[in-house]
Enzyme design. Structure first.
Site, PDB file in Angstrom:
ATOM      1  N   LYS A  81       2.915  62.306  -0.438  1.00 44.28           N
ATOM      2  CA  LYS A  81       1.490  62.611  -0.524  1.00 44.28           C
ATOM      3  C   LYS A  81       1.182  63.990   0.063  1.00 44.28           C
ATOM      4  O   LYS A  81       0.512  64.808  -0.552  1.00 44.28           O
ATOM      5  CB  LYS A  81       0.666  61.540   0.185  1.00 44.28           C
ATOM      6  N   GLU A  99      11.869  63.037   6.035  1.00 46.01           N
ATOM      7  CA  GLU A  99      13.024  62.507   5.316  1.00 46.01           C
ATOM      8  C   GLU A  99      13.009  62.942   3.855  1.00 46.01           C
ATOM      9  O   GLU A  99      14.028  63.363   3.299  1.00 46.01           O
ATOM     10  CB  GLU A  99      13.043  60.967   5.395  1.00 46.01           C
ATOM     11  N   GLY A 148       0.252  53.902   1.183  1.00 47.74           N
ATOM     12  CA  GLY A 148       1.612  54.059   0.684  1.00 47.74           C
ATOM     13  C   GLY A 148       2.221  52.783   0.140  1.00 47.74           C
ATOM     14  O   GLY A 148       2.849  52.766  -0.922  1.00 47.74           O
ATOM     15  N   ARG A 149       2.054  51.664   0.867  1.00 47.57           N
ATOM     16  CA  ARG A 149       2.679  50.411   0.420  1.00 47.57           C
ATOM     17  C   ARG A 149       1.887  49.748  -0.697  1.00 47.57           C
ATOM     18  O   ARG A 149       2.300  48.701  -1.217  1.00 47.57           O
ATOM     19  CB  ARG A 149       2.858  49.466   1.596  1.00 47.57           C
ATOM     20  N   GLU A 165       4.386  45.813   7.632  1.00 50.06           N
ATOM     21  CA  GLU A 165       3.714  47.056   8.000  1.00 50.06           C
ATOM     22  C   GLU A 165       2.207  46.863   8.004  1.00 50.06           C
ATOM     23  O   GLU A 165       1.487  47.534   8.749  1.00 50.06           O
ATOM     24  CB  GLU A 165       4.111  48.182   7.034  1.00 50.06           C
ATOM     25  N   HIS A 195      24.286  29.615  -0.166  1.00 49.34           N
ATOM     26  CA  HIS A 195      25.622  29.643   0.419  1.00 49.34           C
ATOM     27  C   HIS A 195      25.696  30.612   1.594  1.00 49.34           C
ATOM     28  O   HIS A 195      26.782  31.025   1.995  1.00 49.34           O
ATOM     29  CB  HIS A 195      26.642  30.021  -0.660  1.00 49.34           C
ATOM     30  N   LYS A 247       9.199  58.651  14.978  1.00 49.46           N
ATOM     31  CA  LYS A 247       9.316  59.903  14.211  1.00 49.46           C
ATOM     32  C   LYS A 247       9.138  61.115  15.118  1.00 49.46           C
ATOM     33  O   LYS A 247       9.879  62.092  15.030  1.00 49.46           O
ATOM     34  CB  LYS A 247       8.271  59.943  13.093  1.00 49.46           C
TER      35      LYS A 247
END
Length: 536
Positions: A206, A212, A267-268, A353, A384, A494
Site C-alpha cells: 500500500k 520485507e 490488509g487482511r 490479527e 493421522h 518490526k
C-alpha cells in the site's frame, strides 16, 4: 470486573452453561428428532450444520441477547454505512464496498467511492485480459508465462490462498509464484524457476515502504537487470498495487501500471481489491468478479437476516460460547478439500490479527478471553496427525469441518471416501466410544463441531465462504468490545528489527539490548565473520 462479564446477558449465559453441565450433545439429539432442521441454515450457497454443538433453543436465544446487548446490529449498520468504526486509526472499514453491485452508491466521508472502485476493476480487466491473451509481451517480444506476486501479510495470504483454491479455474499457460518471506531461500527458489524474459512481477504494498516487500522487490529488480535487460524495460515486467505513485515511479514502474486501493481497505480484507490482481491474472476477471459476487451475497445475508438466523452471527456466537464459557483456547479449521489447504493459514491472520487483542475500545484491559488460536490442516491428513488430541486430549477444541459435495476430478471413489471420513469424524467427536475395562480405548465424545458445506468449490462459493468468516470475526470483536481492524501488535518487533539490522551490519556495534539478545547478535556476527575468513 468488566461491564461485559457483569452484564445481565453474560450472567444469564453463565447460569445456562451450568444448567447444561450434565447434558451431552448426543443426548440432545436423542431428545429432539428435528434438531438438525432447527440448527442448520443455508445462505449464499453455503450450508452450515451447527447441530453438533452443546446448545439448545435457550442457548441461541441467550447468545443473541448478548449480541444485541453489545450493539452488534448497530455496529453492523455503521460498518456498511462507512462510519469510522476503526477508531484507533480513524478509518472506515469498507471491504464490503469492493464487492457491492455496480451502480450502488458507497459513501465514505460523504463521497461516493463506487466510481473509483469500478474504475480500478475496469483497469484490472484491461490489464489481465492483455496478459492472459498474450497481448502484453515481455521486452523481447515473448508472452508472459510466470507471475510472481511479492507482498506480505494480506497482500500474500489472500491471493495465494485463492489461487490455490481456484486452481481448477486457473490458466494453464500461467504459473503463479508467491514471495512473502524475507528469508532469501524463498526468493532464490522462485528466481531459479523463472525466465526474466517471460516473468511479470506484481509488487503489492500500500505505502510501497514495507521493509520485507521492498527488499524482495529490489532483489527481483536486480536479478532482472543482471539478465541483460535495460532499466527502460522494467515497466514491461513490473507492476504495482499501491497508493504511492512517487515511490512506484522511482522503482521504475510506469505509474499507469499501478493499481490503486484505499485506506478503508484493511490488509487482511484486501484480496477483494486490486491486491487480488494475481487472482484475476490466474483465473480471469469473470471468475474474480464471481468471487466478489459470492461475497456480496453473504454480505446481504449478514446485513439483513435476523441474528438468530444469521450464519456469520451464529458461528460467532457459538465461538463466544466455547471461548468464554467453556475455556476453549483454540479453534480448528479442517477443510476436506485439498484445494483449500491454504485456508487455515489465511484464517489465522483474519482471526488472530483481528481479535488477538487484550484492550477494549476505551483502553481498558479485558478480564475475559478474546480471540482463540486458529489452526488446521486438510483432512484426511490431519486424522493421522493431530486428531488424536481432538478425540482423547484434555483440551476442548471446537472445530469447523468444511466439505464440498462435488469434486473437480473424476475419481468419485476417492471423493466418497473423503466425505465419509469428514462426516465420520464429526459423529465420532460428538458420540465418543466407551470400551469396557479399556480406558485407553475410550473416547468421551461431546466434542463440538460445525460442518460447512459447499455444493462445489467455485469462485462464487469461495467468496461467500470467506465473507462468512470475515463477518464472524467482526461480530466477535463487537461483543468483546475490541477493535478488530487495527494491528498495532505487529509493529514493535518490526521497529526493533530495524535497529538490530543496523547493528548486525556493523562489525563492532552492539546496542543496549538484554543479555540474551546481545549474545545472539554476537554469535551470528562471529559465525558470519568466520565463514567470510574461510572463503578468503
Amino acid at each position: 470486573m468488566s461491564n461485559l462479564t457483569q452484564s445481565p446477558a453474560w450472567q444469564a449465559l453463565a447460569a445456562h452453561r451450568d444448567s447444561l453441565a450434565s447434558t451431552s450433545i448426543r443426548e440432545l439429539f436423542a431428545q429432539d428428532r428435528e434438531r438438525v432442521e432447527r440448527f442448520s441454515r443455508e445462505a449464499a450457497g453455503v450450508y452450515v450444520d451447527y447441530s453438533k454443538n452443546l446448545i439448545n433453543d435457550d442457548t441461541v436465544a441467550l447468545l443473541a441477547a448478548l449480541a444485541r446487548q453489545a450493539g452488534v446490529e448497530e455496529q453492523r449498520r455503521a460498518m456498511f454505512a462507512g462510519e469510522r468504526i476503526n477508531v484507533t486509526e480513524d478509518r472506515s472499514v469498507l471491504h464490503v464496498a469492493l464487492r457491492e453491485r455496480m451502480g450502488t452508491s458507497i459513501l465514505v466521508d460523504g463521497e461516493d467511492v463506487a466510481p473509483i472502485v469500478s474504475a480500478v476493476l475496469a483497469k484490472m480487466r484491461r490489464f489481465t485480459d492483455a496478459v492472459r491473451e498474450g497481448a502484453w509481451l515481455g521486452h523481447t517480444g515473448r508472452a508472459i508465462t510466470d507471475v510472481v506476486n511479492i507482498g506480505i501479510g494480506g497482500s500474500d495470504l489472500g491471493p495465494r490462498m485463492v489461487c490455490e483454491a481456484l486452481k481448477p479455474y486457473g490458466r494453464k499457460a500461467l504459473t503463479m509464484h508467491f514471495v512473502s518471506n524475507v528469508d532469501g531461500a524463498e526468493m532464490a527458489e522462485v528466481l531459479q524457476a523463472v525466465d526474466p524474459e517471460t516473468t511479470l512481477f506484481v509488487i503489492a504494498s500500500k505505502t510501497f515502504t514495507t521493509r520485507e516487500t521492498l527488499l524482495n522487490a529490489h532483489t527481483a529488480r536486480a536479478w532482472f537487470l543482471r539478465s541483460g535487460a535495460a532499466e527502460a524495460v522494467i515497466a514491461k515486467h513490473f507492476v504495482a498495487v499501491s497508493t504511492n505513485g512517487e515511490a512506484v515511479a522511482a522503482f521504475g514502474i510506469d505509474p499507469g501500471n499501478m493499481f490503486e486501493f484505499w485506506d478503508w481497505v484493511g490488509g487482511r480484507y484486501s484480496l477483494w481489491s486490486a491486491i487480488g490482481l494475481p487472482i484475476a491474472l490466474y483465473v480471469g476477471m469473470d471468475a474474480f468478479e464471481a468471487l466478489l459476487a459470492g461475497a456480496h451475497a453473504m454480505d446481504r445475508h449478514f446485513a439483513e437476516a435476523p441474528l438468530e438466523q444469521n450464519l456469520p452471527v451464529l458461528l460467532a456466537l457459538i465461538g463466544i460460547w466455547y471461548t468464554n464459557f467453556f475455556g476453549a483456547a483454540s479453534h480448528l479449521i479442517a477443510p476436506y478439500d485439498r484445494y483449500l489447504h491454504r485456508l487455515p493459514a489465511y484464517l489465522q491472520q483474519l482471526d488472530m490479527e483481528s481479535n488477538g487483542k487484550s484492550v477494549t475500545l476505551s483502553g481498558e484491559r479485558v478480564d475475559y478471553a478474546t480471540g482463540p488460536v486458529i489452526w488446521g490442516e486438510p483432512g484426511t491428513n490431519g486424522q493421522h496427525a493431530f486428531f488424536q488430541l481432538l478425540h482423547q486430549g484434555s483440551a476442548l477444541i471446537p472445530a469447523d469441518f468444511i466439505a464440498c459435495m462435488q469434486p473437480h476430478h473424476v475419481l468419485d471413489a476417492h471423493h466418497e471416501v473423503l466425505l465419509a471420513n469428514c462426516f465420520a469424524q464429526t459423529e465420532a467427536l460428538m458420540n465418543g466410544s466407551h470400551a469396557k475395562d479399556a480406558p485407553h480405548r475410550s473416547f468421551d465424545g461431546n466434542r463440538p463441531t460445525n460442518t460447512i458445506c459447499l455444493d462445489k468449490l467455485d469462485p462464487a462459493s469461495l467468496g461467500a465462504l470467506l465473507a462468512l468468516y470475515e463477518h464472524k470475526v467482526f461480530v466477535q470483536g463487537v461483543i468483546w468490545n475490541i477493535n478488530s481492524f487495527d494491528q498495532w501488535g505487529v509493529e514493535l518487533g518490526k521497529r526493533l528489527a530495524v535497529a538490530i539490522e543496523g547493528e548486525i551490519t556493523q562489525p563492532d556495534t552492539t546496542g543496549a539490548h538484554d543479555g540474551s539478545t546481545n549474545v545472539l547478535i554476537d554469535r551470528f556476527k562471529a559465525r558470519r565473520n568466520a565463514r567470510a575468513e574461510s572463503t578468503n
